[in-house]
Write an enzyme that holds these catalytic residues in place. Structure first.
Site, PDB file in Angstrom:
ATOM      1  N   ASP A  50      -7.155  -1.256  -4.661  1.00 10.44           N
ATOM      2  CA  ASP A  50      -8.207  -0.777  -3.753  1.00 10.44           C
ATOM      3  C   ASP A  50      -9.088   0.265  -4.440  1.00 10.44           C
ATOM      4  O   ASP A  50     -10.310   0.269  -4.269  1.00 10.44           O
ATOM      5  CB  ASP A  50      -7.596  -0.179  -2.485  1.00 10.44           C
ATOM      6  CG  ASP A  50      -6.794  -1.187  -1.685  1.00 10.44           C
ATOM      7  OD1 ASP A  50      -7.092  -2.395  -1.768  1.00 10.44           O
ATOM      8  OD2 ASP A  50      -5.861  -0.759  -0.976  1.00 10.44           O
ATOM      9  N   ASP A  70       0.859  -1.183   0.000  1.00 10.29           N
ATOM     10  CA  ASP A  70       0.000   0.000   0.000  1.00 10.29           C
ATOM     11  C   ASP A  70       0.894   1.231   0.000  1.00 10.29           C
ATOM     12  O   ASP A  70       1.945   1.241   0.644  1.00 10.29           O
ATOM     13  CB  ASP A  70      -0.904   0.022   1.235  1.00 10.29           C
ATOM     14  CG  ASP A  70      -2.020  -1.016   1.178  1.00 10.29           C
ATOM     15  OD1 ASP A  70      -2.435  -1.382   0.071  1.00 10.29           O
ATOM     16  OD2 ASP A  70      -2.480  -1.434   2.245  1.00 10.29           O
TER      17      ASP A  70
END
Length: 162
Positions: free
Chosen positions: A128, A114
């Site tokens: 995402d 991330d």
């Protein structure tokens, strides 16, 4: 069309993660869009908001089941809008699944990369974004055509005589 959206999403996700791993220093935030969205590299062993950090293997199994369920439902999709939406969802789910299967610390225990920090509230990635956009499109398309196999005719105009 579904395959195109899934492949483009998967490639964009994995390419952006490779870029983030090669370019960003873990734990060091860099402004991206002002101070609102920053580049902040982390490895997430859990789900959204780092929930379930100690259950990576369970999340990997759930990811496999989600991808399998999406693949099993492909025959029902007959419209381009639904194909694009499910393609985004499949590409996003596959992008994070690739991380869980192949990235460190080991096979099927990998941590998701991330790097997009939203207002200091949570950190995500391109997969995402695709999943969230797909979820929004599912809501919108459900009002127009509640089932992926429908031809897009609004339910308000249907009657039992049709």
């Amino acid at each position: 069309m579904l395959g195109f959206f899934a492949l483009v999403t998967l490639v964009a996700d994995q390419a952006s993660k490779i870029w983030a791993l090669d370019t960003l220093e873990p734990g060091v935030a860099k402004p991206f869009i002002g101070q609102w969205i920053q580049l902040h590299l982390i490895r997430n062993s859990g789900a959204a908001f780092s929930l379930g950090n100690s259950m990576t293997w369970v999340l990997t199994i759930l990811s496999v089941l989600i991808v399998a369920a999406i693949l099993a439902s492909l025959r029902r999709i007959t419209t381009g809008a639904w194909a694009a939406t499910i393609g985004l969802l499949l590409g996003g789910a596959a992008g994070n699944l690739v991380d869980r299967v192949f990235r460190a610390p080991g096979l099927f225990r990998g941590h998701v990369v991330d790097f997009l920090d939203y207002f200091g509230l949570f950190i995500g990635n391109v997969a995402d974004i695709a999943i969230v956009v797909a979820a929004g499109l599912v809501v919108i398309l459900s009002f127009r055509s509640p089932h992926p196999g429908d031809k897009g005719e609004p339910t308000a105009y249907r009657s039992d005589d049709d």
